[in-house]
Design an enzyme around this catalytic site. Structure first.
Site, PDB file in Angstrom:
ATOM      1  N   ILE A  98       0.567 -18.442  17.923  1.00 40.66           N
ATOM      2  CA  ILE A  98      -0.197 -18.579  17.023  1.00 40.66           C
ATOM      3  C   ILE A  98      -0.457 -17.886  16.045  1.00 40.66           C
ATOM      4  O   ILE A  98      -0.688 -17.424  14.673  1.00 40.66           O
ATOM      5  CB  ILE A  98      -1.653 -18.608  17.628  1.00 40.66           C
ATOM      6  CG1 ILE A  98      -2.000 -20.018  18.719  1.00 40.66           C
ATOM      7  CG2 ILE A  98      -2.699 -18.258  17.148  1.00 40.66           C
ATOM      8  CD1 ILE A  98      -2.832 -19.953  19.330  1.00 40.66           C
ATOM      9  N   VAL A 110       0.366  -3.464  25.247  1.00 35.88           N
ATOM     10  CA  VAL A 110      -0.399  -2.063  25.352  1.00 35.88           C
ATOM     11  C   VAL A 110      -0.818  -1.757  26.437  1.00 35.88           C
ATOM     12  O   VAL A 110      -1.495  -0.235  26.860  1.00 35.88           O
ATOM     13  CB  VAL A 110      -2.188  -3.161  24.899  1.00 35.88           C
ATOM     14  CG1 VAL A 110      -1.766  -3.775  22.919  1.00 35.88           C
ATOM     15  CG2 VAL A 110      -2.049  -4.571  25.394  1.00 35.88           C
ATOM     16  N   ALA A 121      -1.940 -12.808  31.445  1.00 30.26           N
ATOM     17  CA  ALA A 121      -2.280 -13.296  33.305  1.00 30.26           C
ATOM     18  C   ALA A 121      -1.572 -13.374  33.727  1.00 30.26           C
ATOM     19  O   ALA A 121      -0.618 -14.103  33.768  1.00 30.26           O
ATOM     20  CB  ALA A 121      -4.008 -13.341  33.404  1.00 30.26           C
ATOM     21  N   TYR A 128      -7.914 -21.753  33.905  1.00 29.11           N
ATOM     22  CA  TYR A 128      -8.112 -21.229  33.208  1.00 29.11           C
ATOM     23  C   TYR A 128      -8.432 -19.814  34.287  1.00 29.11           C
ATOM     24  O   TYR A 128      -8.164 -18.468  33.484  1.00 29.11           O
ATOM     25  CB  TYR A 128      -9.211 -21.360  31.996  1.00 29.11           C
ATOM     26  CG  TYR A 128      -8.632 -20.620  31.096  1.00 29.11           C
ATOM     27  CD1 TYR A 128      -7.506 -20.046  29.774  1.00 29.11           C
ATOM     28  CD2 TYR A 128      -9.854 -19.605  29.866  1.00 29.11           C
ATOM     29  CE1 TYR A 128      -6.903 -20.151  29.182  1.00 29.11           C
ATOM     30  CE2 TYR A 128      -9.330 -18.957  29.434  1.00 29.11           C
ATOM     31  CZ  TYR A 128      -8.185 -19.035  28.347  1.00 29.11           C
ATOM     32  OH  TYR A 128      -7.994 -18.389  27.073  1.00 29.11           O
ATOM     33  N   LYS A 180     -11.441 -13.886  28.137  1.00 37.09           N
ATOM     34  CA  LYS A 180     -12.617 -14.155  27.157  1.00 37.09           C
ATOM     35  C   LYS A 180     -13.502 -13.703  26.549  1.00 37.09           C
ATOM     36  O   LYS A 180     -14.614 -13.698  25.231  1.00 37.09           O
ATOM     37  CB  LYS A 180     -11.439 -16.124  26.973  1.00 37.09           C
ATOM     38  CG  LYS A 180     -10.716 -15.608  26.757  1.00 37.09           C
ATOM     39  CD  LYS A 180      -9.679 -15.196  25.409  1.00 37.09           C
ATOM     40  CE  LYS A 180      -7.845 -15.789  25.638  1.00 37.09           C
ATOM     41  NZ  LYS A 180      -7.074 -14.903  24.500  1.00 37.09           N
ATOM     42  N   LEU A 237       4.136 -19.898  23.999  1.00 43.53           N
ATOM     43  CA  LEU A 237       4.341 -19.109  25.312  1.00 43.53           C
ATOM     44  C   LEU A 237       3.418 -19.068  26.552  1.00 43.53           C
ATOM     45  O   LEU A 237       3.493 -19.537  27.626  1.00 43.53           O
ATOM     46  CB  LEU A 237       5.363 -18.097  25.349  1.00 43.53           C
ATOM     47  CG  LEU A 237       6.478 -17.277  25.694  1.00 43.53           C
ATOM     48  CD1 LEU A 237       7.330 -18.498  26.642  1.00 43.53           C
ATOM     49  CD2 LEU A 237       6.844 -16.394  25.327  1.00 43.53           C
TER      50      LEU A 237
HETATM   51  P1  NAD Z   1       2.288 -16.387  22.837  1.00 40.06           P
HETATM   52  O1  NAD Z   1       2.668 -16.736  23.938  1.00 40.06           O
HETATM   53  O2  NAD Z   1       3.330 -16.696  21.982  1.00 40.06           O
HETATM   54  O3  NAD Z   1       1.460 -14.992  22.281  1.00 40.06           O
HETATM   55  C1  NAD Z   1       1.320 -14.132  23.359  1.00 40.06           C
HETATM   56  C2  NAD Z   1       1.261 -12.593  22.487  1.00 40.06           C
HETATM   57  O4  NAD Z   1       1.048 -11.929  23.605  1.00 40.06           O
HETATM   58  C3  NAD Z   1       3.096 -12.442  23.255  1.00 40.06           C
HETATM   59  O5  NAD Z   1       3.496 -11.930  21.723  1.00 40.06           O
HETATM   60  C4  NAD Z   1       3.347 -11.365  24.325  1.00 40.06           C
HETATM   61  O6  NAD Z   1       4.474 -10.530  23.252  1.00 40.06           O
HETATM   62  C5  NAD Z   1       2.003 -10.565  23.929  1.00 40.06           C
HETATM   63  N1  NAD Z   1       1.355  -9.899  24.613  1.00 40.06           N
HETATM   64  C6  NAD Z   1       1.758 -10.433  25.984  1.00 40.06           C
HETATM   65  N2  NAD Z   1       1.617  -9.080  26.789  1.00 40.06           N
HETATM   66  C7  NAD Z   1       1.295  -7.894  26.235  1.00 40.06           C
HETATM   67  C8  NAD Z   1       1.706  -6.857  25.962  1.00 40.06           C
HETATM   68  N3  NAD Z   1       1.036  -6.010  26.920  1.00 40.06           N
HETATM   69  N4  NAD Z   1       1.133  -5.613  25.040  1.00 40.06           N
HETATM   70  C9  NAD Z   1       1.379  -6.314  23.932  1.00 40.06           C
HETATM   71  N5  NAD Z   1       1.841  -7.610  23.604  1.00 40.06           N
HETATM   72  C10 NAD Z   1       1.344  -8.213  24.305  1.00 40.06           C
HETATM   73  O7  NAD Z   1       0.604 -17.586  22.826  1.00 40.06           O
HETATM   74  P2  NAD Z   1      -0.424 -17.704  21.839  1.00 40.06           P
HETATM   75  O8  NAD Z   1      -0.237 -19.010  22.690  1.00 40.06           O
HETATM   76  O9  NAD Z   1       0.351 -17.510  20.253  1.00 40.06           O
HETATM   77  O10 NAD Z   1      -1.380 -16.422  22.210  1.00 40.06           O
HETATM   78  C11 NAD Z   1      -1.935 -15.714  21.527  1.00 40.06           C
HETATM   79  C12 NAD Z   1      -3.685 -15.677  21.410  1.00 40.06           C
HETATM   80  O11 NAD Z   1      -4.162 -16.508  21.302  1.00 40.06           O
HETATM   81  C13 NAD Z   1      -3.394 -15.383  22.937  1.00 40.06           C
HETATM   82  O12 NAD Z   1      -5.326 -14.382  22.842  1.00 40.06           O
HETATM   83  C14 NAD Z   1      -4.259 -16.774  23.874  1.00 40.06           C
HETATM   84  O13 NAD Z   1      -4.829 -16.627  24.499  1.00 40.06           O
HETATM   85  C15 NAD Z   1      -5.398 -16.898  22.723  1.00 40.06           C
HETATM   86  N6  NAD Z   1      -5.257 -19.065  22.329  1.00 40.06           N
HETATM   87  C16 NAD Z   1      -4.549 -19.132  22.764  1.00 40.06           C
HETATM   88  C17 NAD Z   1      -4.942 -21.627  22.577  1.00 40.06           C
HETATM   89  C18 NAD Z   1      -3.518 -21.562  23.001  1.00 40.06           C
HETATM   90  O14 NAD Z   1      -3.988 -23.014  23.554  1.00 40.06           O
HETATM   91  N7  NAD Z   1      -2.440 -21.481  22.958  1.00 40.06           N
HETATM   92  C19 NAD Z   1      -5.818 -21.206  22.569  1.00 40.06           C
HETATM   93  C20 NAD Z   1      -6.981 -19.785  22.559  1.00 40.06           C
HETATM   94  C21 NAD Z   1      -6.394 -19.207  22.255  1.00 40.06           C
END
Ligand code: NAD
Length: 262
Positions: free
Chosen positions: A19, A64, A94, A154, A161, A193
């Protein structure tokens, strides 16, 4: 060019499905100068070429959960950019075992990791970086409908969240007097991912597509458009809110085609 002359920090880019990538492209197209973080060395190899494609050679390490990374964050961002105008917090984690079956089985250890990476990190980052943010600055974080209502599998992430959206409200008050805004962007399900860690995610995608008013799932480009509104001055009067980009799914109480069996 909504973001001409503005600089932003993008946290959470892992690959072109992230995202954070959709958001970064939208920001770049509107003139922003960007700096990216990467979680570890193997992700760095993927983040560097993507950053370069988006006109930036600026990448800094950030896990983090690593206190040294957190404590060096302000200095590293300042070295690359001086002051910044916006922050995109797009991270969550998680353990996979906590994202299937019943929430009642969540261990304390998994709960704490999920809350640390997915919620506390926003406070830790804002604490360190808000002193180097310009007047009119904007901070956004990514949420999901599972923080509002029950969504199968979830589990602990839904709890996280919910806490994240509450955190946004409290940080918005802390920073309001400095004219810095904090908002959450609640995106519909997207294959990334992180999403692949959620058990039976395919079913969630199908359910949303079928029951959202727009009858489709959102893309990272859709999320990028909404993020652009929130990080730009267009939303200068908006803070502490959760903005939905989920094809309207959050307005559905009962699916139109719901039937009650015998
Ligand atoms: P993604 O796997 O592409 O991104 C998740 C990111 O979190 C990765 O870049 C990873 O390196 C980073 N991360 C994980 N642990 C970390 C740590 N300890 N320190 C620093 N970075 C860390 O997946 P995404 O779906 O793009 O997720 C991005 C955000 O969007 C998240 O908060 C996710 O919950 C939220 N989100 C995702 C969806 C979905 O369906 N994909 C829907 C709503 C919200």
């Amino acid at each position: 060019m909504l973001l001409n002359g503005k600089t932003g920090l993008i946290i959470g880019l892992a690959n072109k499905h992230s995202i954070a990538y959709g958001i970064a492209v939208a920001c770049k197209e509107q003139g922003a100068e960007l700096v990216f973080t990467y979680l570890n060395e193997s992700i760095k190899k993927r983040v560097e070429p993507i950053a370069e494609e988006l006109g930036s050679k600026k990448v800094i390490p950030l896990d983090v959960m690593n206190i040294e990374d957190m404590d060096l964050l302000k200095e590293r961002v300042e070295n690359e950019m001086g002051k910044i105008d916006f922050i995109v917090h797009s991270i969550a984690f998680a353990p996979k075992r906590a994202l299937s079956g019943d929430t009642i089985n969540t261990t304390r250890e998994d709960f704490l990791v999920a809350m640390d990476v997915s919620v506390y990190s926003l406070i830790g980052i804002v604490q360190r970086l808000s002193p180097i943010m310009n007047d009119g600055g904007s901070i956004i974080t990514l949420s999901y409908f599972g923080g509002d209502k029950y969504v199968p599998n979830y589990n602990v992430m839904g709890i996280a969240k919910s806490a994240l959206q509450a955190t946004v409200r409290y940080l918005a008050v802390d920073l309001g007097s400095r004219n810095i805004r904090v908002n959450a962007l609640s995106a519909g399900p997207i294959k990334t991912l992180a999403a692949s860690g959620i058990d039976d995610f395919r079913n969630l995608l199908k359910w949303n597509e079928r029951h959202s008013p727009l009858r489709r799932n959102v893309s990272i480009e859709d999320v990028g458009g909404s993020a652009l509104y929130l990080v730009s001055d267009l939303s200068r009067g908006v803070t502490g809110e959760t903005h939905y980009v989920d094809s309207g799914y959050n307005i559905i109480g009962m699916p139109k085609d719901a039937t009650v069996g015998d």
